[in-house]
Design an enzyme around this catalytic site. Structure first.
Site, short mmCIF file in Angstrom:
data_model
loop_
_atom_site.label_atom_id
_atom_site.label_comp_id
_atom_site.label_asym_id
_atom_site.label_seq_id
_atom_site.Cartn_x
_atom_site.Cartn_y
_atom_site.Cartn_z
N CYS A 111 71.85 3.86 7.66
CA CYS A 111 72.64 3.96 6.42
C CYS A 111 71.85 4.34 5.51
O CYS A 111 72.21 5.02 4.20
CB CYS A 111 73.37 2.75 5.80
SG CYS A 111 74.42 2.00 7.22
N HIS A 247 74.84 3.07 -1.46
CA HIS A 247 75.54 2.79 -0.18
C HIS A 247 76.78 2.18 -0.24
O HIS A 247 76.82 0.92 -0.59
CB HIS A 247 74.45 2.70 0.80
CG HIS A 247 75.07 2.24 2.29
ND1 HIS A 247 76.00 3.34 2.78
CD2 HIS A 247 75.24 1.05 2.91
CE1 HIS A 247 76.56 2.79 3.84
NE2 HIS A 247 76.04 1.35 4.18
N ASN A 277 82.72 2.52 5.05
CA ASN A 277 81.36 2.60 5.11
C ASN A 277 80.98 3.81 6.00
O ASN A 277 81.47 3.82 7.29
CB ASN A 277 80.73 1.42 5.44
CG ASN A 277 79.45 1.26 5.78
OD1 ASN A 277 78.63 2.24 5.86
ND2 ASN A 277 78.70 0.18 6.11
#
Ligand code: UT7
Length: 320
Positions: A111, A247, A277
């Site tokens: 990520c 994020h 996500n």
């Protein structure tokens, strides 16, 4: 010499999958997913691929920046879900857009992949090696999910985001990144099965496996500390920052970071409600959404922060 973002682009798959859609195929509910994560829906690929979405995002970013593929001398993609182990997604993009003067490679930092890629471009610019880069985060996470594990598969989505970055007088003011490999297994996904006939196959799970609470604790402590470090380095206070583009893992993580930094939540834009996500892609996709809405004005101060598997994290302060 600094790294300035001069164009953005993004691409999401066509198919929208709502929480209610998921509740028809597994034991979950819109109420559970929304209240624990803030996610309402995500886009999942049917025909789309990581490289295909990346190419569209890259073309949009180049058009937005007003540059031709020949001007690009570096392509870096943060991804853990390329279509091939080789060629890299970056090389696939190079071929599709005809960026024949570019050096192209992928970075695996989960990520934080886009943040690590942006910092790598910045290092090349500072060293005077390259001047213009396409930097992407791109993922097809749906292919590495365990669709029998409701605690992970409901969280993630697919998509790609791109920026054109150029060496300039202003741009990236400060950068901080880190890794903690010792905690790597709290968010892990084993690579393909070993095809070597001499090797006894391991029993490790082949899809994403996550200790959600450990990742949560890591995020709410590491991210505010990382952001404070870059603010200090840039000589800026949190209240001087126009937007914190984090994020997009979980609304509760973002709220907790806002609280710890004592900043109003409305300065933390959100895309996780409609994207879920998307790992490395979430920061550049949100940046592009904001850019296209005309929310980013020259001179604004923006914090970017990515965190996740590895474990890894990276934050930056930039002047738009
Ligand atoms: O890019 C970084 C990616 N990682 C993250 O962002 C993860 C950060 N962690 C989190 O966001 C949270 O830990 C989760 C959202 C993943 C989970 O929330 P939680 O509050 O930590 O829930 P939990 O794992 O403690 O589970 C609570 C209950 C369990 O049931 P019991 O044992 O209390 O009866 C789970 O089985 O919720 C159940 N559960 C679900 N129920 C309905 C787990 N997933 C689901 C689901 N639908 N999808």
């Amino acid at each position: 010499m600094k790294t300035r973002i001069i164009g953005t682009g993004s691409c999401l798959p066509e198919t929208i999958v709502t929480n209610d859609d998921l509740s028809k195929i597994m034991d979950t509910s819109d109420e559970w997913i929304s209240s624990r994560t803030g996610i309402k829906e995500r886009r999942l690929v049917k025909e789309e691929t990581t490289a295909g979405m990346s190419v569209q995002a890259a073309r949009m970013a180049m058009e937005n920046a007003g540059i031709s593929p020949q001007e690009i001398d570096l392509i870096i993609v943060g991804t853990i879900t390329g279509d091939y182990l080789t060629p890299s997604t970056a090389c696939e993009i190079q071929a599709a857009i005809g960026a024949k003067n570019a050096v192209a490679f992928d970075i695996n930092a989960a990520c934080s992949g886009f943040m690590f890629a942006l910092h790598t471009a910045d290092a090349y610019f500072k060293a005077g090696i390259y001047k213009t880069a396409l930097v992407l985060g791109a993922e097809t996470l749906s292919k590495i999910m365990d669709w029998n594990d409701r605690s992970t598969c409901v969280l993630f989505g697919d998509g790609a985001g791109a920026v054109v970055a150029r060496a300039d007088e202003t741009g990236l003011l400060a950068y901080e990144q880190g890794s903690d490999g010792m905690k790597g297994k709290v968010l892990a996904c084993r690579d393909r099965r070993n095809n070597n006939p001499l090797v006894q196959e391991s029993k490790e799970p082949e899809y994403v496996h996550m200790d959600g609470q450990e990742v949560y604790k890591f995020a709410v402590t590491t991210v505010p500390a990382s952001i404070r470090k870059v603010l200090d380095e840039a000589g800026l206070k949190a209240e001087e920052i126009d937007y914190f583009i984090l994020h997009q893992a979980n609304i509760r993580i973002i709220q907790s970071v806002a609280k710890r930094l004592k900043v109003a939540e409305d300065r933390f834009p959100i895309s996780l409600d409609h994207c879920g996500n998307i790992s490395a892609a979430s920061v550049p996709i949100l940046l592009d959404e904001m850019n296209r809405k005309g929310l980013l004005k020259q001179g604004m101060k923006i914090v970017l922060s990515g965190f996740g598997g590895g474990l890894t994290w990276g934050s930056a302060v930039l002047e738009w």
